[in-house]
Design a protein around this motif. Structure first.
Motif, PDB file in Angstrom:
ATOM      1  N   PRO A 160      21.695   0.495  10.489  1.00  0.00           N
ATOM      2  CA  PRO A 160      21.286   1.660   9.691  1.00  0.00           C
ATOM      3  C   PRO A 160      21.471   1.444   8.186  1.00  0.00           C
ATOM      4  CG  PRO A 160      22.708   2.319  11.502  1.00  0.00           C
ATOM      5  CD  PRO A 160      22.744   0.832  11.459  1.00  0.00           C
ATOM      6  N   GLY A 161      22.436   0.592   7.836  1.00  0.00           N
ATOM      7  CA  GLY A 161      22.736   0.373   6.418  1.00  0.00           C
ATOM      8  C   GLY A 161      21.668  -0.415   5.696  1.00  0.00           C
ATOM      9  N   GLU A 162      20.748  -1.017   6.414  1.00  0.00           N
ATOM     10  CA  GLU A 162      19.738  -1.827   5.735  1.00  0.00           C
ATOM     11  C   GLU A 162      18.337  -1.323   6.045  1.00  0.00           C
ATOM     12  OE1 GLU A 162      20.646  -6.033   6.067  1.00  0.00           O
ATOM     13  OE2 GLU A 162      22.740  -5.590   5.606  1.00  0.00           O
ATOM     14  N   MET A 163      17.636  -0.965   4.990  1.00  0.00           N
ATOM     15  CA  MET A 163      16.300  -0.415   5.134  1.00  0.00           C
ATOM     16  C   MET A 163      15.361  -1.487   5.688  1.00  0.00           C
ATOM     17  SD  MET A 163      14.753   2.337   2.808  1.00  0.00           S
ATOM     18  CE  MET A 163      14.242   1.694   1.264  1.00  0.00           C
ATOM     19  N   GLU A 164      14.508  -1.073   6.618  1.00  0.00           N
ATOM     20  CA  GLU A 164      13.528  -1.995   7.202  1.00  0.00           C
ATOM     21  C   GLU A 164      12.147  -1.661   6.643  1.00  0.00           C
ATOM     22  OE1 GLU A 164      14.400  -4.331   9.229  1.00  0.00           O
ATOM     23  OE2 GLU A 164      16.439  -3.701   9.731  1.00  0.00           O
ATOM     24  N   THR A 165      11.265  -2.642   6.678  1.00  0.00           N
ATOM     25  CA  THR A 165       9.891  -2.363   6.254  1.00  0.00           C
ATOM     26  C   THR A 165       8.903  -3.033   7.201  1.00  0.00           C
ATOM     27  OG1 THR A 165       9.778  -4.336   4.858  1.00  0.00           O
ATOM     28  CG2 THR A 165      10.467  -2.307   3.792  1.00  0.00           C
ATOM     29  N   VAL A 166       7.722  -2.422   7.348  1.00  0.00           N
ATOM     30  CA  VAL A 166       6.578  -3.117   7.946  1.00  0.00           C
ATOM     31  C   VAL A 166       5.378  -2.829   7.048  1.00  0.00           C
ATOM     32  CG1 VAL A 166       7.170  -3.236  10.397  1.00  0.00           C
ATOM     33  CG2 VAL A 166       6.176  -1.148   9.485  1.00  0.00           C
ATOM     34  N   SER A 167       4.468  -3.780   7.001  1.00  0.00           N
ATOM     35  CA  SER A 167       3.279  -3.629   6.174  1.00  0.00           C
ATOM     36  C   SER A 167       2.062  -3.358   7.035  1.00  0.00           C
ATOM     37  CB  SER A 167       3.031  -4.916   5.378  1.00  0.00           C
ATOM     38  OG  SER A 167       3.746  -4.861   4.190  1.00  0.00           O
ATOM     39  N   LEU A 168       1.238  -2.420   6.613  1.00  0.00           N
ATOM     40  CA  LEU A 168      -0.018  -2.156   7.296  1.00  0.00           C
ATOM     41  C   LEU A 168      -1.146  -2.664   6.399  1.00  0.00           C
ATOM     42  CD1 LEU A 168       0.591   1.569   8.395  1.00  0.00           C
ATOM     43  CD2 LEU A 168       1.249  -0.512   9.591  1.00  0.00           C
ATOM     44  N   SER A 169      -1.882  -3.653   6.899  1.00  0.00           N
ATOM     45  CA  SER A 169      -2.971  -4.221   6.104  1.00  0.00           C
ATOM     46  C   SER A 169      -4.178  -3.280   6.152  1.00  0.00           C
ATOM     47  CB  SER A 169      -3.359  -5.585   6.660  1.00  0.00           C
ATOM     48  OG  SER A 169      -3.880  -5.401   7.961  1.00  0.00           O
ATOM     49  N   LYS A 170      -5.153  -3.603   5.335  1.00  0.00           N
ATOM     50  CA  LYS A 170      -6.394  -2.827   5.311  1.00  0.00           C
ATOM     51  C   LYS A 170      -7.024  -2.781   6.712  1.00  0.00           C
ATOM     52  CE  LYS A 170     -10.949  -3.079   3.177  1.00  0.00           C
ATOM     53  NZ  LYS A 170     -11.866  -3.869   2.349  1.00  0.00           N
ATOM     54  N   GLU A 171      -6.998  -3.920   7.398  1.00  0.00           N
ATOM     55  CA  GLU A 171      -7.581  -3.997   8.738  1.00  0.00           C
ATOM     56  C   GLU A 171      -6.806  -3.121   9.720  1.00  0.00           C
ATOM     57  OE1 GLU A 171      -6.744  -6.912   6.946  1.00  0.00           O
ATOM     58  OE2 GLU A 171      -8.789  -6.820   6.143  1.00  0.00           O
ATOM     59  N   THR A 172      -5.460  -3.165   9.600  1.00  0.00           N
ATOM     60  CA  THR A 172      -4.640  -2.345  10.485  1.00  0.00           C
ATOM     61  C   THR A 172      -4.911  -0.866  10.230  1.00  0.00           C
ATOM     62  OG1 THR A 172      -2.970  -4.056  10.372  1.00  0.00           O
ATOM     63  CG2 THR A 172      -2.282  -1.964  11.294  1.00  0.00           C
ATOM     64  N   LEU A 173      -5.001  -0.500   8.962  1.00  0.00           N
ATOM     65  CA  LEU A 173      -5.257   0.901   8.618  1.00  0.00           C
ATOM     66  C   LEU A 173      -6.566   1.376   9.250  1.00  0.00           C
ATOM     67  CD1 LEU A 173      -4.179   0.924   4.859  1.00  0.00           C
ATOM     68  CD2 LEU A 173      -3.093   2.200   6.697  1.00  0.00           C
ATOM     69  N   ALA A 174      -7.542   0.470   9.293  1.00  0.00           N
ATOM     70  CA  ALA A 174      -8.853   0.831   9.838  1.00  0.00           C
ATOM     71  C   ALA A 174      -8.778   1.118  11.334  1.00  0.00           C
ATOM     72  CB  ALA A 174      -9.843  -0.290   9.555  1.00  0.00           C
ATOM     73  N   ARG A 175      -7.739   0.615  12.003  1.00  0.00           N
ATOM     74  CA  ARG A 175      -7.608   0.814  13.452  1.00  0.00           C
ATOM     75  C   ARG A 175      -6.856   2.096  13.803  1.00  0.00           C
ATOM     76  NH1 ARG A 175      -4.564  -4.159  15.290  1.00  0.00           N
ATOM     77  NH2 ARG A 175      -4.844  -3.329  17.396  1.00  0.00           N
TER      78      ARG A 175
END
Lengths: 115, 417
Positions: free
Chosen positions: B391-406
């Motif tokens: 919990p002490g460390e923020m996580e990230t994921v990236s959504l690409s343009k292609e992913t957003l389109a889905r």
């Protein structure tokens, strides 16, 4: 001898295993970058730390200071004693040397400014 | 002299406000006012004299004042006006900010857009319900940090710290360096909320014990703190009788969490997330009130200032776009926190925006060998394996343009364990 370390070079905090034979580091594993390898090699031979603190200026304000490279961990408190004996007169700019060779060739430099 | 109208008003001259203003300027909006309640810009960085800032952004380890100076220099180069000693008192949904300063008295300025960059404040002792009297010697870790680093006074000699957040850990080292004895850091959770590197370089380096699953159950002393009782807690965080341990001390520091400072946001009617305690935002960092953006610790409490700068640049850029081009229609979906996720930010996606989106989130517990899953409408968009998530460390994921389109509907982020 094997050592389990947490790397302090960056916020990732990689768990590193280092192995030392005599005074030689023979293996480092678990690091994600070259800085981690260097950290582990130093840490099992002679741990080094950058010291940050403050120095009071003649006008009463506090100036942030740091050693411009890591110093021996075992020397931290003697470095602190020297830091607390310093006095600076404003203006002081970032990077200005406050005390040359405070420990093993490391200088104490201003890490903030007082104008 | 402060004008009546600006293109952009930034509330707060800390790392978030400075980065947002710079980014807006570099994206074509130059008529900017920054409001800062303290006498100089830089925010909390001014008292964070330790190093480790800027590793991500500048690839070097800087102190807080050094990091702040980089941004202040850039702001000055562009002649962006920072009204220091100026406190924002209220904000309306029409983007009118009422503020007060010694020079101007009470005044109102209106912006085409407003960036909220007020940062966060520390949770206080009062929020914790620890019994005892009210002796001197009890400080929040940040207050102690200000005393030591800005004023140059050591607030105590024999110290116990409650909470193992990063500020508490940093202060354990700082007070030790200045000659105090830190007897214990108590953490009610089974894990520290601070960075692992800070456990090593702030506690282990100086032999300071960290008591996990422990809390302070009594503070003793009439005029001044004379000691505390610490106890182990069970899985429900209730103190276990018989585990009490007495520690003599003259000072207690609290490092028990940060709360985004959103009084102004609420006045403007900005929707606040009960999870982050910050605004609910789109990926542009625009809030539920059109033209009001939020970034940095007022939006979500970050681990690293580097991420605050990055987020604030995004907010500044998007605010500049809105000022230059006017509002665009949004196609909105929610981003929900699924299993084992305590929050996700941004909470909304505008699918009419195509640029890559970074989702920030925190997990609800410590997990090893787990998988982050992002899905929408029953379709798995992203899977990312994690060796360890805390919990002490923020996580990230990236959504690409292609992913957003889905994306077909609401998006859920969850953790498979």
């Amino acid at each position: 001898m094997k050592y389990r370390l947490i790397c302090i070079e960056c916020p990732m905090g990689c768990a590193i295993e280092a192995e030392k034979e005599g005074d030689t580091v023979v293996s480092v594993a678990g690091n994600s970058c070259p800085r981690g390898k260097l950290y582990a090699e130093n840490e099992v031979i002679c741990p080094m730390r950058v010291v940050t603190s403050t120095v009071r200026a003649t006008d009463g304000r506090m100036l942030p200071v740091k050693t411009n490279k890591p110093v021996k961990k075992s020397e931290i408190f003697s470095v602190m004693k020297k830091i607390n004996a310093q006095k600076v007169t404003p203006p002081v700019r970032i990077g200005e040397v406050i005390c040359r060779d405070i420990s093993d060739g490391a200088d104490l430099v201003a890490a903030g400014e007082l104008l | 002299m402060i004008k009546k109208n600006y293109d952009l008003i930034v509330i707060g001259g800390g790392p978030a406000g400075l980065a947002a203003a710079l980014s807006a300027y570099d994206n074509g909006v130059t008529d900017i006012l920054i409001l800062e309640r303290e006498e100089s810009a830089g925010g909390i960085l001014k008292q964070c004299i330790h190093n480790g800032f800027g590793l991500t952004r500048f690839k070097e380890s800087m102190t807080g004042p050094e990091y702040a100076a980089r941004f202040i220099d850039e702001v000055q180069k562009r002649n962006i006006f920072i009204a220091t000693g100026t406190t924002a008192l209220s904000l309306t949904a029409d983007k009118a900010v009422t503020a007060i300063s010694a020079e101007e008295g009470v005044f109102t300025v209106t912006g085409k857009a407003v960036v909220l960059a007020m940062g966060c404040r520390e949770r206080s002792k009062g929020a914790l319900n620890i019994p005892g009297t009210r002796p001197a010697g009890i400080f929040s870790a940040g207050t102690a940090q200000k005393f030591v680093n800005i004023k140059g006074y050591l607030p105590g000699k024999e110290v116990v710290i409650l909470g193992s957040g990063d500020i508490g850990l940093i202060m354990a080292r700082r007070m030790t360096l200045e000659g105090a004895k830190v007897h214990a850091v108590c953490e009610i959770m089974p894990y520290s909320s601070g960075l692992k590197r800070n456990i090593v370089q702030c506690l282990d380096d100086f032999g300071i014990p960290l008591y996990l699953n422990h809390t302070i159950t009594k503070i003793e002393g009439k005029e001044r703190v004379t000691g505390v009782v610490i106890s182990r807690v069970d899985e429900n965080k209730k103190p276990v009788p018989g585990t009490e341990k007495h520690i003599c001390c003259d000072t207690v520091l609290f490092s028990v969490g940060l709360i985004p400072e959103n009084e102004l946001s609420k006045k403007a009617g900005v929707e606040i997330s009960p999870r982050t305690k910050g605004a609910v935002v789109y990926q542009s960092r625009e809030t539920s009130v059109p033209g009001i953006f939020a970034c940095g610790n007022v939006l979500q409490v970050h681990d690293l200032v580097d991420f605050v700068s990055e987020e604030s640049e995004l907010a500044g850029k998007c605010a500049a776009e809105l000022i230059r081009n006017g509002a665009r229609e949004k196609r909105s979906v929610n981003v929900l926190n699924g299993e084992h996720i305590s929050y996700v930010c941004p909470q909304r996606l505008d699918l009419n925006r195509e640029e890559r989106v970074k989702l920030f989130f925190r997990v609800g517990n410590t997990f090893s060998d787990c998988k982050i899953v992002v899905e929408s409408g029953g379709v798995r968009l992203i899977e990312k394996k994690k060796k360890i998530a805390v919990p002490g460390e923020m996580e990230t994921v990236s959504l690409s343009k292609e992913t957003l389109a889905r994306i077909k509907g609401d998006v859920t982020v969850r953790l498979e364990v």
